[in-house]
Write a protein that holds these residues in place. Structure first.
Motif, PDB file in Angstrom:
ATOM      1  N   GLY A 113      -8.245  10.445  -3.840  1.00 30.37           N
ATOM      2  CA  GLY A 113      -7.914  11.532  -2.921  1.00 30.37           C
ATOM      3  C   GLY A 113      -8.423  11.331  -1.513  1.00 30.37           C
ATOM      4  N   LEU A 114      -9.693  11.000  -1.354  1.00 34.50           N
ATOM      5  CA  LEU A 114     -10.267  10.846  -0.020  1.00 34.50           C
ATOM      6  C   LEU A 114      -9.659   9.654   0.714  1.00 34.50           C
ATOM      7  CD1 LEU A 114     -12.282  11.723   2.113  1.00 34.50           C
ATOM      8  CD2 LEU A 114     -14.012  10.290   0.987  1.00 34.50           C
ATOM      9  N   SER A 115      -9.518   8.526   0.018  1.00 37.26           N
ATOM     10  CA  SER A 115      -8.938   7.348   0.662  1.00 37.26           C
ATOM     11  C   SER A 115      -7.478   7.589   1.027  1.00 37.26           C
ATOM     12  CB  SER A 115      -9.061   6.125  -0.253  1.00 37.26           C
ATOM     13  OG  SER A 115      -8.384   6.331  -1.474  1.00 37.26           O
ATOM     14  N   MET A 116      -6.773   8.388   0.226  1.00 38.75           N
ATOM     15  CA  MET A 116      -5.390   8.729   0.556  1.00 38.75           C
ATOM     16  C   MET A 116      -5.330   9.571   1.823  1.00 38.75           C
ATOM     17  SD  MET A 116      -3.415   9.667  -2.979  1.00 38.75           S
ATOM     18  CE  MET A 116      -1.992  10.205  -2.017  1.00 38.75           C
ATOM     19  N   LEU A 117      -6.217  10.550   1.901  1.00 39.06           N
ATOM     20  CA  LEU A 117      -6.226  11.422   3.069  1.00 39.06           C
ATOM     21  C   LEU A 117      -6.515  10.628   4.339  1.00 39.06           C
ATOM     22  CD1 LEU A 117      -6.170  14.222   4.377  1.00 39.06           C
ATOM     23  CD2 LEU A 117      -8.599  14.454   3.795  1.00 39.06           C
ATOM     24  N   LEU A 118      -7.540   9.794   4.284  1.00 40.26           N
ATOM     25  CA  LEU A 118      -7.914   9.009   5.466  1.00 40.26           C
ATOM     26  C   LEU A 118      -6.863   7.950   5.787  1.00 40.26           C
ATOM     27  CD1 LEU A 118     -11.738   8.504   4.789  1.00 40.26           C
ATOM     28  CD2 LEU A 118     -10.634  10.195   6.275  1.00 40.26           C
ATOM     29  N   GLY A 119      -6.279   7.361   4.734  1.00 45.82           N
ATOM     30  CA  GLY A 119      -5.291   6.303   4.941  1.00 45.82           C
ATOM     31  C   GLY A 119      -3.982   6.798   5.506  1.00 45.82           C
ATOM     32  N   GLY A 128       2.455   5.982  -2.944  1.00 46.77           N
ATOM     33  CA  GLY A 128       3.576   6.638  -3.600  1.00 46.77           C
ATOM     34  C   GLY A 128       3.293   6.960  -5.052  1.00 46.77           C
ATOM     35  N   TYR A 129       2.701   6.021  -5.776  1.00 43.78           N
ATOM     36  CA  TYR A 129       2.342   6.296  -7.171  1.00 43.78           C
ATOM     37  C   TYR A 129       1.324   7.419  -7.255  1.00 43.78           C
ATOM     38  CZ  TYR A 129       4.582   1.814  -8.260  1.00 43.78           C
ATOM     39  OH  TYR A 129       5.474   0.775  -8.395  1.00 43.78           O
ATOM     40  N   ALA A 130       0.344   7.417  -6.344  1.00 44.09           N
ATOM     41  CA  ALA A 130      -0.669   8.474  -6.344  1.00 44.09           C
ATOM     42  C   ALA A 130      -0.020   9.834  -6.089  1.00 44.09           C
ATOM     43  CB  ALA A 130      -1.732   8.175  -5.295  1.00 44.09           C
ATOM     44  N   GLY A 131       0.848   9.901  -5.079  1.00 51.50           N
ATOM     45  CA  GLY A 131       1.541  11.148  -4.799  1.00 51.50           C
ATOM     46  C   GLY A 131       2.393  11.605  -5.964  1.00 51.50           C
ATOM     47  N   TYR A 132       3.047  10.659  -6.607  1.00 54.99           N
ATOM     48  CA  TYR A 132       3.888  10.976  -7.764  1.00 54.99           C
ATOM     49  C   TYR A 132       3.060  11.560  -8.903  1.00 54.99           C
ATOM     50  CZ  TYR A 132       7.078  10.144 -11.701  1.00 54.99           C
ATOM     51  OH  TYR A 132       7.864  10.289 -12.810  1.00 54.99           O
ATOM     52  N   LEU A 133       1.937  10.941  -9.208  1.00 55.58           N
ATOM     53  CA  LEU A 133       1.111  11.377 -10.335  1.00 55.58           C
ATOM     54  C   LEU A 133       0.478  12.737 -10.080  1.00 55.58           C
ATOM     55  CD1 LEU A 133      -0.532   7.928 -11.092  1.00 55.58           C
ATOM     56  CD2 LEU A 133       1.115   9.132 -12.553  1.00 55.58           C
ATOM     57  N   ILE A 134       0.045  12.966  -8.844  1.00 56.81           N
ATOM     58  CA  ILE A 134      -0.530  14.267  -8.516  1.00 56.81           C
ATOM     59  C   ILE A 134       0.542  15.356  -8.593  1.00 56.81           C
ATOM     60  CG2 ILE A 134      -1.563  15.626  -6.662  1.00 56.81           C
ATOM     61  CD1 ILE A 134      -2.944  12.994  -5.743  1.00 56.81           C
ATOM     62  N   HIS A 139       1.696   4.617   4.490  1.00 58.82           N
ATOM     63  CA  HIS A 139       0.903   5.387   3.525  1.00 58.82           C
ATOM     64  C   HIS A 139       1.426   6.816   3.416  1.00 58.82           C
ATOM     65  CE1 HIS A 139      -2.740   2.544   4.437  1.00 58.82           C
ATOM     66  NE2 HIS A 139      -1.727   1.928   3.828  1.00 58.82           N
ATOM     67  N   LEU A 140       1.614   7.446   4.558  1.00 56.32           N
ATOM     68  CA  LEU A 140       2.102   8.822   4.574  1.00 56.32           C
ATOM     69  C   LEU A 140       3.483   8.917   3.947  1.00 56.32           C
ATOM     70  CD1 LEU A 140       1.833  11.768   5.496  1.00 56.32           C
ATOM     71  CD2 LEU A 140       2.781  11.072   7.716  1.00 56.32           C
ATOM     72  N   GLY A 141       4.374   8.015   4.361  1.00 59.70           N
ATOM     73  CA  GLY A 141       5.726   8.044   3.823  1.00 59.70           C
ATOM     74  C   GLY A 141       5.773   7.744   2.341  1.00 59.70           C
ATOM     75  N   GLY A 142       4.935   6.802   1.887  1.00 55.44           N
ATOM     76  CA  GLY A 142       4.894   6.489   0.466  1.00 55.44           C
ATOM     77  C   GLY A 142       4.463   7.685  -0.361  1.00 55.44           C
ATOM     78  N   ALA A 143       3.422   8.393   0.097  1.00 52.72           N
ATOM     79  CA  ALA A 143       2.954   9.578  -0.620  1.00 52.72           C
ATOM     80  C   ALA A 143       4.029  10.654  -0.674  1.00 52.72           C
ATOM     81  CB  ALA A 143       1.691  10.122   0.040  1.00 52.72           C
ATOM     82  N   ILE A 144       4.709  10.864   0.454  1.00 53.65           N
ATOM     83  CA  ILE A 144       5.794  11.857   0.479  1.00 53.65           C
ATOM     84  C   ILE A 144       6.920  11.443  -0.454  1.00 53.65           C
ATOM     85  CG2 ILE A 144       7.584  12.878   1.934  1.00 53.65           C
ATOM     86  CD1 ILE A 144       5.595  12.724   4.271  1.00 53.65           C
ATOM     87  N   GLY A 145       7.268  10.159  -0.419  1.00 50.62           N
ATOM     88  CA  GLY A 145       8.322   9.665  -1.299  1.00 50.62           C
ATOM     89  C   GLY A 145       7.972   9.837  -2.764  1.00 50.62           C
ATOM     90  N   GLY A 146       6.707   9.605  -3.129  1.00 47.26           N
ATOM     91  CA  GLY A 146       6.281   9.789  -4.509  1.00 47.26           C
ATOM     92  C   GLY A 146       6.366  11.243  -4.941  1.00 47.26           C
ATOM     93  N   ILE A 147       5.971  12.151  -4.053  1.00 47.13           N
ATOM     94  CA  ILE A 147       6.042  13.582  -4.363  1.00 47.13           C
ATOM     95  C   ILE A 147       7.488  14.019  -4.563  1.00 47.13           C
ATOM     96  CG2 ILE A 147       5.637  15.885  -3.420  1.00 47.13           C
ATOM     97  CD1 ILE A 147       3.148  14.683  -2.022  1.00 47.13           C
ATOM     98  N   VAL A 148       8.363  13.563  -3.670  1.00 47.41           N
ATOM     99  CA  VAL A 148       9.788  13.903  -3.790  1.00 47.41           C
ATOM    100  C   VAL A 148      10.363  13.350  -5.096  1.00 47.41           C
ATOM    101  CG1 VAL A 148      12.079  13.529  -2.798  1.00 47.41           C
ATOM    102  CG2 VAL A 148      10.138  14.091  -1.311  1.00 47.41           C
ATOM    103  N   SER A 151       0.813  -1.208   0.000  1.00 46.37           N
ATOM    104  CA  SER A 151       0.000   0.000   0.000  1.00 46.37           C
ATOM    105  C   SER A 151       0.850   1.264   0.000  1.00 46.37           C
ATOM    106  CB  SER A 151      -0.956   0.005   1.201  1.00 46.37           C
ATOM    107  OG  SER A 151      -0.251  -0.167   2.412  1.00 46.37           O
ATOM    108  N   GLY A 152       2.057   1.188   0.563  1.00 41.50           N
ATOM    109  CA  GLY A 152       2.959   2.327   0.501  1.00 41.50           C
ATOM    110  C   GLY A 152       3.311   2.677  -0.935  1.00 41.50           C
ATOM    111  N   LEU A 153       3.453   1.656  -1.780  1.00 47.35           N
ATOM    112  CA  LEU A 153       3.698   1.902  -3.196  1.00 47.35           C
ATOM    113  C   LEU A 153       2.491   2.549  -3.857  1.00 47.35           C
ATOM    114  CD1 LEU A 153       5.553  -1.301  -4.510  1.00 47.35           C
ATOM    115  CD2 LEU A 153       6.513   0.931  -3.956  1.00 47.35           C
ATOM    116  N   VAL A 154       1.295   2.079  -3.527  1.00 45.54           N
ATOM    117  CA  VAL A 154       0.077   2.651  -4.104  1.00 45.54           C
ATOM    118  C   VAL A 154      -0.015   4.134  -3.763  1.00 45.54           C
ATOM    119  CG1 VAL A 154      -2.440   2.586  -4.081  1.00 45.54           C
ATOM    120  CG2 VAL A 154      -1.139   0.443  -4.035  1.00 45.54           C
TER     121      VAL A 154
END
Length: 205
Positions: free
Chosen positions: A164-170, A135-141, A183-192, A130-133
């Motif tokens: 978006g909503l499931s990412m925020l809650l997750g 991360g991909y979402a953060g990367y694409l956004i 989840h949080l770290g994956g999203a941050i990693g994708g953005i970076v 799920s961290g990858l999921v």
């Protein structure tokens, strides 16, 4: 009899696009398929205790989970829930170049693993893709924000509206037994990763 130059160029372009599709389909199938293979191995050979190789917060041995955790799952429901996001978001991250997929994957793995290792509860084990999921979402956004291209913005809006909503809650500590840290770290990693790969994204319209 020779073909017109325009027709030949069009045929080559079509062939090149088909080759690109095949390469991406094969890569994504192997990538996600390898997770299912590890899952079936862990189910058929429980004495291997593969899930112990996840991220164990603030232990030296637990750092191995940064690499292994995405391939480890707690049950069928767990890996099935992650598969859809991996396929959809992983596919979108493969454009314009396959290298972008690897950049997003590396960023997500490092972000999810390190955040779980730093913020996870003592003696807990963090596993799953799920961290990858996330991360991909953060990367694409983030890609839509950084490139400002019409296609990248449309993809970013699709991801936001769908996930978006499931990412925020997750990414919040709301559900027991859910690794919000990953989840949080994956999203941050994708953005970076999106920020660092901006030069390679210039060609994405």
């Amino acid at each position: 009899m020779s073909q017109p130059a325009a027709s030949t160029a069009s045929s080559r372009a079509a062939g090149s696009f088909v080759d690109q599709l095949k390469a991406r389909v094969a890569l994504l199938a192997l990538f996600v398929g390898s997770m299912w293979a590890v899952f079936f191995l862990s189910v058929s050979m429980p004495f291997l205790h593969l899930n112990r190789h996840g991220v164990v917060p603030r232990t030296l041995g637990g750092l191995q989970g940064i690499l292994f955790a995405p391939w480890l799952h707690a049950g069928l429901w767990h890996i099935a829930a992650n598969t859809g996001g991996l396929l959809v978001l992983g596919w979108l991250a493969m454009w314009p170049r396959i290298t972008n997929f690897w950049q997003a994957t590396l960023g997500a793995m490092l972000g999810a693993g390190l955040c779980a290792w730093l913020l996870g509860a003592p003696y807990s084990v963090h596993i799953g893709a799920s961290g990858l999921v996330f991360g991909y979402a953060g990367y694409l956004i983030a890609r839509g924000f950084y490139t400002r291209g019409i296609l990248s913005i449309l993809v970013a809006l699709f991801v936001l509206s769908s996930y978006g909503l499931s990412m925020l809650l997750g990414a919040l500590p709301l559900y027991p037994g859910i690794s919000w840290q990953s989840h949080l770290g994956g999203a941050i990693g994708g953005i970076v990763a999106a920020r660092l790969s901006r030069p390679s994204l210039r060609a994405w319209p």
